[in-house]
Design a protein around this motif. Structure first.
Motif, PDB file in Angstrom:
ATOM      1  N   TYR A   1       0.842  -1.199   0.000  1.00 19.71           N
ATOM      2  CA  TYR A   1       0.000   0.000   0.000  1.00 19.71           C
ATOM      3  C   TYR A   1       0.875   1.247   0.000  1.00 19.71           C
TER       4      TYR A   1
ATOM      5  N   SER B   1      -1.953   4.390  -3.659  1.00 17.86           N
ATOM      6  CA  SER B   1      -3.072   3.458  -3.648  1.00 17.86           C
ATOM      7  C   SER B   1      -4.368   4.236  -3.796  1.00 17.86           C
TER       8      SER B   1
ATOM      9  N   GLN C   1      -8.752  -0.500  -5.451  1.00 19.33           N
ATOM     10  CA  GLN C   1      -7.784  -1.555  -5.174  1.00 19.33           C
ATOM     11  C   GLN C   1      -8.316  -2.455  -4.062  1.00 19.33           C
TER      12      GLN C   1
ATOM     13  N   THR D   1      -8.503  -4.183  -0.425  1.00 24.19           N
ATOM     14  CA  THR D   1      -8.170  -3.666   0.903  1.00 24.19           C
ATOM     15  C   THR D   1      -7.628  -4.764   1.814  1.00 24.19           C
TER      16      THR D   1
ATOM     17  N   PRO E   1      -1.699  -5.153   1.980  1.00 26.62           N
ATOM     18  CA  PRO E   1      -1.826  -3.778   2.482  1.00 26.62           C
ATOM     19  C   PRO E   1      -1.007  -3.498   3.736  1.00 26.62           C
TER      20      PRO E   1
ATOM     21  N   ARG F   1       3.441  -1.179   3.880  1.00 25.15           N
ATOM     22  CA  ARG F   1       3.025   0.197   3.620  1.00 25.15           C
ATOM     23  C   ARG F   1       4.224   1.123   3.415  1.00 25.15           C
TER      24      ARG F   1
END
Length: 629
Positions: A436, A460, A464, A466, A528, A531
């Protein structure tokens, strides 16, 4: 009669009698479907002084087993001996809190990173504030975003209580948000009487207004939580007629209270909005339920993704990691340093960094001076063709890791990034993993900028996944690939990709399509939890840049389709164009707000300009071929 609760077991709560600063409370009943997710989102918070209180309302499913498996000293579990009514259990759960500040979370919602820290900081530093709220993403049963960054219209920052109540009346809705959005003081909750079961649809709003009698409101502009839209929720179970009746009665009670100074004009506008909002909620719940049924699946878990191909074997090892960071200008020097240092700070020890300087001698010398003595950093000049594709290929040649990650020079990795990527490579069918990318705006997000188009700034976007999922390709600013796969299919193609500040892209899309064509069982994952914070420069916050980026994206996709020679090369773009964008344009158009109309218009513009770029590139490549015949 209220049941007498009892502790599940003493070993499950090792906090003793200490009083943490924050108590996060979850009332749980038959909660096995979502419980693990919400507990994980809370225990993953970086706020150090919190407790998690879960009251199991005499569940008969797997709720108890899930809680017993959680080994964390911050967790306290209480089990009711009989099942209490919903709001009796909510009130009972909050009253078990020991912290100064309290956050109640329904079991099907979740917190985003940093949520508790942001809200607690406000309550701690501003004693006059009684209620703090954040924006939320609305998600469906599968965890996919239905509506992004909702809440707090006109009430961002510190706002007097009477102005917030007036906004409640005028909006005909709940601008503050549900329980997952807010944090309040425990003493104020006790004095306000808790949740009122006489208004099941508006129980939270009744409490928020009573809390506002004790202080101001603060709206945090960031999106830090997720609210699940599902038929089994309180909103979904209350009929539209009952929702409307409760809303009208609630507005009448507020208008009759002289402390709020509600005008006749406010009431008239609010009455109209009540009808509109009731209709919108009904449509939202119905459409979300239809989408989930049509999709016909549960949220994707790691095991389901990994087992998607037959005969998947686990290698049992993860391997080493090399992170390639490509840079081309001294203007980003500060961000380059932050990017390199964030990778070096990761807790994954078997890793190193390759900094590739793309034809800029001054920047190369600066990088050598700064990182030349760092044992885990290699600084080199790109000897390949100028542009991002060439620089990345130069980095791959110099890399010695089993996995090669690519991070933009203006992106900063968050703690745990490397481990989140690398844990998936123990499965031999995983060819690549991306993560992400959260935008870091120079000042604030432009009001006209829809989250569905955050890909324009390399971040992002709404549309997309999650949760952990298989994707065609990850975002280029935060991606990793297995070295052996790159050796097999080759590197990035120079026909696509960014050169300096020229806003083109598509090189990672074309590469991942090649990977899939070479081995259809290979998987590219999106996680995700891996990050990065991606800085957005001021020049990219203009409508002019937006148009240029969309146009060049269309041109890039035209080139990708020719290079890939694949019938499904643009399958992701088709689902985005036919599914995500129409819903978003309708949503913003129905918001009846100026910024909503602006975002809807920008989405139409972005789609039109991208399509124009695609068709123009197609025509340019088709005409010479046609003439040659």
């Amino acid at each position: 009669m209220t049941a007498v609760p009892k502790e599940l077991d003493d070993e499950h709560s090792q906090l003793g009698n200490r009083h943490p600063k924050v108590s996060v409370c979850i009332p749980a009943y038959q909660a096995e479907q979502y419980l693990q997710g919400v507990v994980d989102s809370i225990l993953a918070q970086d706020y150090p002084d919190l407790e998690l209180v879960v009251v199991d309302n005499n569940s008969s499913d797997g709720t108890r087993a899930i809680l017993e498996a959680v080994k964390d000293d911050r967790l306290r579990v209480i089990r009711n001996t009989t099942t209490l009514p919903v709001f009796d259990n909510w009130n009972f759960t909050v009253r078990q809190a020991r912290g100064d500040f309290v956050k109640l979370i329904c079991v099907d919602d979740a917190l985003g990173p940093g949520c508790i820290g942001v809200q607690a900081a406000v309550l701690e530093s501003v004693p006059e504030v009684a209620l703090v709220s954040v924006r939320t993403d609305y998600i469906d049963d599968d965890g996919e975003v239905v509506m992004g960054s909702r809440g707090l219209p006109g009430i961002v920052g510190r706002v007097p209580a009477d102005r917030v109540v007036r906004q409640i009346i005028r909006s005909g809705a709940n601008p503050i948000g549900g329980p997952v959005s807010v944090m309040f003081r425990r003493t104020d909750f006790e004095r306000s009487g808790g949740f009122d079961p006489n208004y099941p649809f508006l129980a939270d709003m009744h409490l928020w207004v009573r809390l506002l009698r004790r202080g101001d409101f603060y709206g945090v502009p960031g999106t830090h939580a997720s609210f699940r839209i599902r038929r089994g929720s309180m909103h979904g179970l209350t009929s539209a007629r009952e929702q409307l009746a409760q809303s009208i009665e609630f507005d009448r009670l507020l208008a009759a209270d002289p402390r709020w100074s509600i005008s006749t004009a406010d009431r008239v506008r609010g009455r109209v909005r009540c009808y509109e909002q009731t209709l919108r909620r009904t449509v939202l719940f119905a459409s979300t339920t239809w989408r989930v049924k049509r999709r016909g699946r549960r949220p994707i878990a790691l095991k389901e993704v990994v087992d998607a191909g037959s005969g998947v074997q686990s290698s049992g090892t993860v391997g080493s990691l090399t992170t390639v960071i490509c840079a081309y200008t001294t203007a980003r020097w500060e961000h380059i340093c932050q990017s390199v240092e964030s990778v070096l700070a990761q807790d994954f020890t078997d890793s190193n960094v390759v900094v590739v300087i793309d034809h800029c001698l001054e920047l190369y010398q600066m990088a050598c001076d700064r990182f030349g003595s760092e044992e885990r950093v290699t600084v080199l000049e790109s000897s390949q063709e100028r542009g991002l594709s060439g620089a990345r290929n130069a980095g791959v040649e110099a890399a010695d890791g089993d996995v090669i990650a690519f991070v933009d020079d203006d992106a900063v990795t968050e703690p745990g990034w490397a481990r989140a990527l690398m844990r998936h490579y123990r499965h031999e069918r995983v060819a690549g993993v991306g993560g992400y990318a959260a935008p870091v705006w120079p000042e604030h997000r432009p009001a006209w900028m829809p989250t569905e188009f955050d890909w324009v700034v390399g971040c992002s976007y709404t549309g997309q996944p999650t949760e952990l999922a298989a994707v065609r390709n990850p975002l280029g600013c935060n991606m990793s690939l297995r070295r052996s796969v790159l050796d097999t299919v080759g590197g990035f193609r120079s026909e696509v990709g960014r050169i300096g500040s020229h806003p083109v892209g598509g090189e990672e899309t074309e590469l991942c399509i090649r990977i899939a064509a070479n081995d259809p069982s290979a998987m590219i994952l999106f996680d995700p939890e891996a990050r990065v914070q991606h800085h957005v420069s001021a020049d990219r916050t203009t409508l002019r840049y937006f148009r240029r980026r969309c146009y060049h994206e269309g041109m890039s996709k035209a080139v990708v389709t020719e290079l890939a020679q694949a019938t499904k090369a643009l399958s992701t773009e088709r689902s985005y164009t036919l599914g995500v964008l129409p819903r978003a344009i309708l949503r913003e158009s129905m918001s009846m707000r100026g910024d909503g109309f602006a975002r809807a218009g920008v989405m139409v513009l972005g789609l039109a300009v991208t399509t124009s770029g695609y068709l123009n590139a197609k025509a340019r490549r088709w005409l010479p071929t046609r003439r040659a015949r």
